[in-house]
Motif scaffolding. Structure first.
Motif, short mmCIF file in Angstrom:
data_model
loop_
_atom_site.label_atom_id
_atom_site.label_comp_id
_atom_site.label_asym_id
_atom_site.label_seq_id
_atom_site.Cartn_x
_atom_site.Cartn_y
_atom_site.Cartn_z
N LEU A 128 -0.72 -3.93 -5.93
CA LEU A 128 0.08 -2.72 -5.78
C LEU A 128 -0.87 -1.54 -5.72
O LEU A 128 -1.52 -1.21 -6.73
CB LEU A 128 1.07 -2.57 -6.94
N GLU A 129 -0.95 -0.89 -4.58
CA GLU A 129 -1.85 0.24 -4.39
C GLU A 129 -1.03 1.53 -4.42
O GLU A 129 -0.22 1.79 -3.52
CB GLU A 129 -2.60 0.11 -3.07
N PHE A 130 -1.23 2.32 -5.46
CA PHE A 130 -0.46 3.54 -5.67
C PHE A 130 -1.21 4.74 -5.12
O PHE A 130 -2.45 4.77 -5.07
CB PHE A 130 -0.17 3.73 -7.16
N GLU A 131 -0.44 5.74 -4.74
CA GLU A 131 -1.01 6.99 -4.30
C GLU A 131 -1.60 7.74 -5.49
O GLU A 131 -1.26 7.46 -6.65
CB GLU A 131 0.06 7.85 -3.63
N PRO A 132 -2.47 8.70 -5.25
CA PRO A 132 -3.08 9.44 -6.37
C PRO A 132 -2.05 10.24 -7.16
O PRO A 132 -0.90 10.39 -6.76
CB PRO A 132 -4.10 10.35 -5.67
N GLU A 133 -2.50 10.79 -8.28
CA GLU A 133 -1.65 11.60 -9.15
C GLU A 133 -1.05 12.77 -8.37
O GLU A 133 -1.72 13.43 -7.58
CB GLU A 133 -2.49 12.13 -10.31
N THR A 134 0.27 13.03 -8.59
CA THR A 134 0.97 14.06 -7.81
C THR A 134 1.67 15.10 -8.68
O THR A 134 2.30 16.01 -8.13
CB THR A 134 2.03 13.40 -6.91
N ALA A 152 0.83 -1.21 0.00
CA ALA A 152 0.00 0.00 0.00
C ALA A 152 0.86 1.26 0.00
O ALA A 152 2.04 1.24 0.36
CB ALA A 152 -0.92 0.00 1.23
N ARG A 153 0.25 2.34 -0.45
CA ARG A 153 0.83 3.69 -0.43
C ARG A 153 2.11 3.79 -1.25
O ARG A 153 3.06 4.46 -0.85
CB ARG A 153 1.09 4.13 1.02
N ILE A 154 2.16 3.14 -2.38
CA ILE A 154 3.33 3.22 -3.25
C ILE A 154 3.31 4.57 -3.97
O ILE A 154 2.29 4.96 -4.54
CB ILE A 154 3.32 2.07 -4.28
#
Length: 835
Positions: free
Chosen positions: A565-571, A515-517
């Motif tokens: 694989l849980e990625f963080e939102p667009e940054t 999480a939180r990749i």
């Protein structure tokens, strides 16, 4: 589903010898739209198909294509107004699933004339109702369930009552005496997540204090109820729970330390690990001691194979366990064989188990209550701690204290350091008060089978694999936080904690969610994820090549079959407004200085204090060379995939920097020890020799050349010399990760000094060009996955077979790879599955 229930609970003698009606055999294969007409054929047909038709009417109506509009419901000839439904038909309704439907359905069932009486009529209208699902209904007053219209019916001997109640995201507040209602006394599954108001404290017991209000409760979900330690403590004393979800609350380490006694059978002895010593190692407790930071002191005693996770039988499942009294007292905790599928606590599956559906006939109440999901009393096996203020050290302490009973564990954002940023705990100086550092470093061994024997599903912060902590500084943009963490914190994390999680650490683990990749990377994060996927392919190849001696020999483990694989939102949106005014300027000392923004407090004193007696270091301990997996290496042997090179010795310090540390006198070896005295829970004192590193390391900060590739041992010693008052705290046994970094096996260290190694000697702001050079990790992983799949399909075409040998040259992992974007606000995830 009937087969699954029979596996959990064997059929009775009468059911086993009963002759089946041929209608029972063909019923699951009949189109649902024909059930209404089949009920009109004869009484025999009605007896078989009416329960399937009315068991769960609303989802069946949607399956048949009927609209949500109340005006369309009359098109279904069988579904009539409640006033026209006979008593015999109303008894067939076992599930009322209003998820996704508006008030029109409620009006249809209850007339719409008096909505205040709608849910109050459930007990009399549907006497055999087992499942009530009201999720996301904004107008229904769920508090009416606690005050049935006919309370006398609740005292009837034939009254069963609902067993599943899901009210997640309903907007009405529950009354204080809601859980004391007799209508809810048989609840097994309860979901009160995302509801307004405080959770009733009377969930523990009735006003008389004689019994639990919900004695049959086994699954409890309380997400986002603003529960703190004190509030949660007052209703968590329920050892009959086997699934507990406390995600998105304000839980801290204080409650984690009490969970072992409140929710787990902490007195249950851990099964002996000597049986699997050759494959997994064994736990060793050389002395009866410990502290509040670590728990009971213990080591992992490694065998010839366990440290490298390379035993030839590491993929062989355990022998099955047999219980003499299956129907008697609850089964004690036992290690699973690694092939048994753990229980699913999702609302849809529990609903199916309790009320089935139109595909199968509804089971009897006696059979349902005999299932393991309703009678389990061995402590919590499914625990969810996502988005809380729990530190990684507290999470590891909980897992070590338990006898290995956790089967599913989720904690996506543990605080990296033991400080927990709250009063009464040691707080490292180098962490700004405006920043939060999340991750789980140096604790990969906690999830090995020797400690977590039953763990099959794990959702954890990605740093368990990538070694990259998450930095959240409020005065920096998200992209800046990512760049600083990967550029400055990742090398320090690799220095202090060189061992990361690899699939062969726990072949019994089936599903892993990282999480939180971060969505963007400079390249190192991407390479670590790709390396892990390749290691999963290597494990799959090894499982395929593991030979079983005989046809009736032991079964093999499945290995890791699902990676999410849980990625963080667009940054990158904030990059347009990024002003590069100080691209190459160093940060001010108040930003990330090791000595900035810290106030001493009496709570920062160490639990174990140095003894005034003479030093008695174990002189037999010698330095050891280790690879990334904590294995003893051979100089002539080839390094395993992804192995980090052994740390090179630091250049000899300048004479002016070489300072003799008192009271750390040099010994015959290059190591020194400091006897420390502590007191354990039983009140007895004990003394442990705490390893203090190299006897010749200097106290001055490393030079720029040394900072590029420092030595873990010398850095640990330098920090202890630089600040012995603060950093001589949190004594703990050396873990396999510490041994891989150079700590002598079987030693004790100061964890506060070791954690301080994460502090970079200096940090600077990134330039705009550096931020623009970060690329999308999802795109890179997708390209890698597509390349391995093309190579795998090419190998299939060349050999002309469907199944080809795994591993080289394609390195394609055939498990399920799921990639999703994390949505913190909604608490759910939307993903795409990559085969």
């Amino acid at each position: 589903m009937q087969m699954q229930m029979q596996m959990e609970h064997p059929p009775s003698y009468q059911d086993a010898i009963r002759q089946l009606d041929w209608l029972e055999i063909v019923a699951p294969y009949i189109y649902a739209g024909e059930l209404a007409r089949l009920c009109l054929v004869s009484k025999r047909f009605y007896h078989q198909f009416a329960p399937r038709l009315w068991n769960d009417p609303l989802p069946l109506a949607r399956q048949l294509g009927l609209q949500r509009d109340a005006g369309k419901w009359h098109e279904w000839s069988v579904l009539e107004h409640l006033d026209g439904v006979g008593a015999a038909t109303s008894r067939l309704i076992a599930s009322l699933d209003l998820r996704g439907f508006g008030m029109d359905v409620q009006d249809f069932f209850f007339g719409g004339k008096d909505r205040s009486r709608s849910l109050r009529r459930l007990s009399s209208a549907f006497p055999n109702l087992r499942c009530i699902l009201l999720d996301d209904n904004q107008k229904i007053d769920v508090g009416q369930l606690a005050s049935p219209e006919d309370p006398d019916s609740l005292t009837s001997p034939t009254f069963e009552g609902p067993m599943l109640l899901s009210m997640a995201r309903c907007r009405t507040e529950l009354p204080k005496n809601f859980f004391e209602s007799l209508y809810l006394k048989h609840i097994v599954y309860l979901d009160v997540s995302d509801m307004p108001g405080a959770l009733g404290l009377r969930l523990i017991q009735s006003p008389t204090g004689l019994q639990l209000t919900l004695p049959h409760l086994r699954i409890l979900k309380t997400q986002n109820r603003e529960l703190d330690d004190l509030t949660a403590l007052q209703f968590l004393g329920r050892k009959q729970l086997w699934s507990l979800d406390l995600s998105r609350n304000r839980i801290t380490d204080r409650l984690i330390d009490l969970m072992c006694d409140l929710l787990f059978d902490a007195g249950t002895p851990r099964p002996s690990s000597e049986t699997h010593f050759d494959v997994e190692g064994a736990l060793s407790y050389p002395l009866e001691g410990g502290n509040d930071f670590y728990g009971r002191f213990g080591f992992i005693k490694e065998s010839e194979w366990s440290a490298t996770f390379s035993h030839p039988e590491r993929y062989i499942a355990d022998a099955p366990l047999y219980h003499q009294d299956y129907y008697g007292t609850p089964k004690p905790f036992a290690r699973l064989d690694g092939r048994v599928k753990i229980k699913d606590d999702s609302v849809n599956l529990i609903k199916t188990i309790l009320s089935v559906g139109w595909e199968c006939s509804i089971p009897s109440v006696h059979d349902v209550r005999a299932l393991d999901v309703c009678r389990h009393e061995g402590g919590v096996t499914h625990l969810y701690l996502n988005q809380n203020n729990v530190s990684a050290s507290a999470l590891a302490r909980l897992v070590r204290t338990l006898p290995g009973q956790l089967e599913r564990l989720e904690c996506d954002s543990p605080l990296l350091v033991s400080a927990n940023l709250r009063e009464g705990f040691f707080r490292p100086r180098w962490i700004p008060r405006t920043a939060r550092l999340s991750g789980i470093l140096g604790l990969a061994h906690t999830f090995r089978p020797v400690i977590s024997s039953n763990l099959q599903v794990l959702r954890i912060h990605h740093s368990l694999v990538t070694q990259l902590p998450s930095l959240e500084a409020t005065d920096l943009s998200t992209l800046e936080n990512l760049w600083l963490a990967e550029t400055f914190l990742l090398p320090r994390a690799e220095l202090a904690y060189p061992q990361s999680f690899v699939p062969d650490m726990n072949p019994r683990l089936r599903s892993l969610t990282l999480a939180r990749i971060p969505r963007y990377s400079t390249g190192r994060l991407t390479s670590k994820i790709i390396r892990f996927l390749k290691l999963a392919a290597m494990q799959e190849q090894a499982v395929q090549e593991t030979a079983v001696s005989a046809r009736r020999g032991p079964t093999k483990l499945l290995g890791l079959r699902h990676i999410r694989l849980e990625f963080e939102p667009e940054t990158r949106e904030g990059l347009a407004n990024y002003t590069d005014v100080s691209s190459m300027l160093e940060m001010s000392p108040t930003d990330f200085s090791f000595y900035s923004d810290w106030k001493s407090s009496p709570a920062s004193t160490p639990t174990l204090t140095p003894s005034t007696t003479a030093n008695a270091p174990p002189t037999s301990a010698k330095p050891r060379s280790d690879d990334v997996n904590g294995a003893r290496t051979n100089k002539n042997a080839s390094a395993p995939l992804g192995a980090l090179p052994p740390p090179s010795p630091a250049p000899p310090p300048h004479e002016s920097d070489s300072v003799r540390l008192e009271p750390f006198p040099p010994t015959e070896t290059r190591y020194t020890y400091l006897p420390c005295v502590g007191t354990w829970k039983n009140g007895t004192q004990f003394t442990v020799p705490v390893w203090t590193g190299s006897g010749t390391a200097g106290s001055a900060p490393p030079t720029q050349q040394q900072a590029q590739l420092p030595n873990s041992v010398d850095e640990y010693t330098r920090l202890l010399r630089k600040d012995p008052t603060i950093l001589r705290a949190n004594v703990q046994p050396a873990s396999p990760c510490h041994v891989a970094a150079g700590v002598p096996p079987g030693s004790y260290i100061f964890a506060a000094a070791w954690e301080a190694m994460l502090a970079p000697p200096d940090m600077r702001h990134p330039s705009r060009e550096e931020l623009e050079g970060m690329y999308d990790v999802v795109v890179a992983i997708k390209a890698y996955r597509a390349g391995t799949r093309r190579a795998y399909e090419m190998a299939q075409k060349v050999k002309g077979v469907r199944y080809v040998k795994l591993g080289e040259p394609h390195w394609h992992w055939t498990g399920q790879l799921e990639v999703s974007t994390r949505a913190v606000e909604e608490g759910d995830f939307g993903g795409k599955l990559w085969q």
